[in-house]
Design an enzyme around this catalytic site. Structure first.
Site, short mmCIF file in Angstrom:
data_model
loop_
_atom_site.label_atom_id
_atom_site.label_comp_id
_atom_site.label_asym_id
_atom_site.label_seq_id
_atom_site.Cartn_x
_atom_site.Cartn_y
_atom_site.Cartn_z
CD GLU A 36 -2.97 -1.19 2.25
OE1 GLU A 36 -2.69 -0.68 3.35
OE2 GLU A 36 -4.07 -1.71 2.00
CG ASP A 85 -7.52 -5.34 5.05
OD1 ASP A 85 -7.07 -5.63 6.18
OD2 ASP A 85 -7.46 -4.21 4.57
CD GLU A 115 -9.64 -0.98 8.46
OE1 GLU A 115 -8.67 -1.56 9.01
OE2 GLU A 115 -9.56 -0.46 7.33
C1 GCU Z 1 -6.01 -1.98 6.11
C2 GCU Z 1 -6.28 -0.61 6.70
C3 GCU Z 1 -5.11 0.30 6.59
C4 GCU Z 1 -3.85 -0.40 7.13
C5 GCU Z 1 -3.66 -1.73 6.44
C6 GCU Z 1 -2.52 -2.56 7.02
O1 GCU Z 1 -5.93 -1.90 4.72
O2 GCU Z 1 -7.40 -0.05 6.07
O3 GCU Z 1 -5.37 1.48 7.30
O4 GCU Z 1 -2.74 0.40 6.94
O5 GCU Z 1 -4.82 -2.50 6.59
O6 GCU Z 1 -2.81 -3.53 7.70
O7 GCU Z 1 -1.36 -2.25 6.79
#
Ligand code: GCU
Length: 645
Positions: free
Chosen positions: A265, A344, A372
């Site tokens: 990400e 996730d 979340e």
């Molecule tokens: C999810 C979450 C993110 C977080 C990511 C992770 O996608 O929405 O905020 O950074 O998990 O576990 O790294």
């Protein structure tokens, strides 16, 4: 609750009564033994007992000593005795600490026997930022106010609160914490260097409760600090990490190690330098090894810029495909930290196929206590039943058989109740307890938590808590995305329904609903092949729509609306029925809670009452959006003729 007060959670003064009224001898010395003696002394001052240190003298009614059998390990303990006298023995000080908390939760009838944890590390990851992030705020995915450690760029230095927190964590068996967000921004990167003091200070508090402190670091840290590269095979990079790591250990001698989210990400990682994740993880493992540290290397690696039109790419296989070729090449002090499901933290996913596919690697299973995707601490959603199913392997490989440790994303903040929703405290407690013993029954853990949190309440209170909480995860599952398909949430903040919110995005989280059916074909025969990544018999079970558990039907299959599930219901009728039922169950929770007014502290009752109003509203919104969406797609009416919009 008065301004500035902090809820005592599962350690109210009353929870110490039975122990605090005894004559207790504590033998042994050292930091943790002093902590134990100090805690007991405080309890005895309140309840009339007495603590004596050192051996000799007349027998006490509670004897604690460090002459336990070495077989108890570093954290285990043994309890013997009868109604009048209890003997707690451990081989190491940690055992005395955990044994003391055992006595609290078993109140005046302590169980006898030997107890030791299933895994040696039971860890929390805090996703706390030092600066307030413009989108994610002070705590990423935090639903309980600000950070316990930082506020608006500065350390909070609220050591009293951190002490209370460390005590709560020790009482449920947590022994490691990472303080900062896995998404490491520029300011947080300095925690490793010139802002290390901000880590050392809380680490000192945690140490007194047997908890080691870890830090999330950026793989590009050398570059952020002026080097031209972060290539893991470059000598200068290794030297840089060596030097920095030595400084960390000089400041925090029991430092736990680094947590790394790499090539994930948008976070930097070894791919930038044409290196593998084994190269990256092993570099950090090598610099940590001489100091006894570990690196938690996250396996959350997938393409977050995929083309939604391309159905051959499957995010659910990504971690498996990236990491299995490297099994056996990671150093012993690398923990591959794998999210429990392949996507996730959805309310329902199968176990990640990666967890069972790395026999020569130390795997840590990662859970998400912060809610979340499970109601964001506005909804009651007791997660222990979900974790327990995953750990025990009720619908897939048993995580407890494969994972060498357990990690979870924390759900706390500076909210007076710690967790926003007072009942969400139970999730934090339960994670610690299940990490210690994955075989515990979720309802028994709830008993422990409720008994400690609301001591000496009438049976009716505990029955009501069970009636509300035991089935709350399943209720949540019923009124949200159906049959394991997941991700029908509002993009970005992930609260509330938005069926197509992610459907045409690059994130790899789709449901593929059309006029004929819904779900993702992950079979080997006609789909992405994800079902085939599991060990037998699961690969076979998931491959067949007739054998696949209903709860995962749309995770593994694209099914017609008229497909008959194992329950006997069709896919479409199941969607309608569960959504009406789930919203109704939320309304029942609210009614039940009204019935315990006066049996819990007024502030707790009021906070939960307000939040249940929101839960009922949100559950109805989910029900109506999901039902309307699938009715409009399929044109199939509800067999019971209920209202669909
Ligand atoms: C999810 C979450 C993110 C977080 C990511 C992770 O996608 O929405 O905020 O950074 O998990 O576990 O790294």
């Amino acid at each position: 609750m008065r301004p500035g007060m902090i809820d005592a959670a599962w350690l109210p003064p009353e929870a110490w009564r039975a122990v605090g009224s005894r004559r207790i001898r504590v033998t042994g010395s050292g930091l943790l033994v002093d902590t134990v003696a100090g805690e007991l002394r405080r309890a005895c001052e309140r309840f009339g007992g007495e603590v004596v240190r050192g051996s000799g003298g007349p027998p006490c009614d509670l004897e604690m000593s460090l002459d336990g059998d070495a077989g108890l390990g570093a954290e285990g303990y043994e309890l013997t005795g009868d109604d009048t006298r209890t003997v707690l023995r451990a081989a190491r000080p940690h055992g005395l600490l955990y044994g003391m908390f055992h006595l609290l939760r078993s109140d005046d009838a302590p169980a006898t026997g030997a107890f030791r944890p299933a895994v040696s590390r039971r860890m929390l990851d805090h996703w706390d930022n030092v600066d307030v992030h413009p989108v994610m705020g002070q705590v990423e995915r935090g639903y309980a106010g600000g950070s316990l450690f930082w506020r608006a760029g500065e350390p909070r230095r609220d050591l009293a609160r951190i002490t209370a927190y460390a005590r709560l964590l020790a009482a449920c068996g947590i022994n490691a914490v990472a303080l900062n967000n896995v998404n490491v921004h520029a300011t947080e990167a300095r925690l490793l260097t010139d802002r290390l003091g901000e880590v050392a200070e809380p680490a000192e508090v945690f140490r007194r409760y047997g908890i080691r402190t870890h830090l999330a670091v950026s793989f590009a840290a050398p570059v952020l600090h002026g080097l031209s590269t972060a290539d893991p095979l470059d000598r200068r990079v290794r030297d840089w990490w060596d030097g920095v790591t030595a400084d960390v250990y000089a400041a925090i001698p029991d430092f736990g190690g680094y947590v790394v989210k790499a090539d994930s990400e948008g976070q930097p990682g070894p791919f930038t330098y044409g290196r593998s994740h084994a190269d990256g993880a092993n570099l950090l493992a090598d610099v940590l090894a001489p100091h006894g540290g570990v690196v938690h290397w996250r396996a959350f690696v997938y393409n977050h810029r995929q083309d939604w039109r391309d159905r051959s790419v499957d995010r659910a296989r990504a971690a498996f495909d990236h990491f299995t070729p490297h099994d056996g090449t990671f150093r012993d002090n690398v923990v591959l930290q794998v999210k429990h499901g392949p996507i996730d933290f959805q309310p329902r996913e199968p176990v990640s196929p990666l967890i069972a596919a790395m026999p020569a690697t130390r795997v840590g299973a990662e859970f998400q206590i912060t809610q979340e995707y499970t109601g964001q601490q506005r909804h009651v959603c007791y997660l222990a039943p979900m974790w327990s199913e995953l750990l025990r392997g009720e619908q897939g490989p048993a995580i407890a058989e494969f994972a060498a440790e357990f990690v979870a994303v924390a759900n706390v903040g500076d909210d007076p109740f710690w967790t926003g929703h007072p009942l969400a405290q139970a999730n934090l407690y339960a994670f610690g307890r299940l990490a210690w013993d994955p075989g515990l029954e979720p309802a028994a853990v709830l008993d422990e938590w409720a008994g400690l949190t609301f001591p000496r309440g009438p049976r009716r209170l505990y029955d009501t808590l069970h009636a509300i909480m035991d089935g709350s995860w399943r209720a949540y599952e019923k009124y949200t995305a159906p049959l394991g398909v997941g991700f029908m949430v509002r993009p970005g903040d992930h609260y509330g329904p938005d069926v197509d919110g992610y459907e045409y995005t690059p994130w790899g989280t789709y449901h593929h609903a059309d006029r004929d059916g819904a779900g993702v074909d992950r079979t080997v025969a006609t789909g992405t092949g994800c079902a085939g990544l599991y060990p037998k018999p699961w690969s076979k079970i998931y491959e067949s729509p007739d054998d696949c558990p209903d709860e995962l039907a749309l995770f593994f299959h694209h099914l017609p609306y008229g497909h008959v599930l194992q329950s006997g219901s069709t896919v479409i009728q199941h969607i309608y029925d569960t959504h009406f039922a789930g919203a109704r169950e939320a309304a029942e929770m609210r009614e039940r809670w009204a019935g315990v007014a006066g049996l819990v502290p007024a502030a707790t009752h009021e906070r939960v009452r307000e939040l249940l109003d929101e839960q009922v509203r949100s559950a109805e919104e989910w029900r109506d959006q999901i039902n309307s969406y699938f009715f409009r797609k399929s044109g199939v009416p509800d067999a019971e003729g209920r209202r669909i919009y």
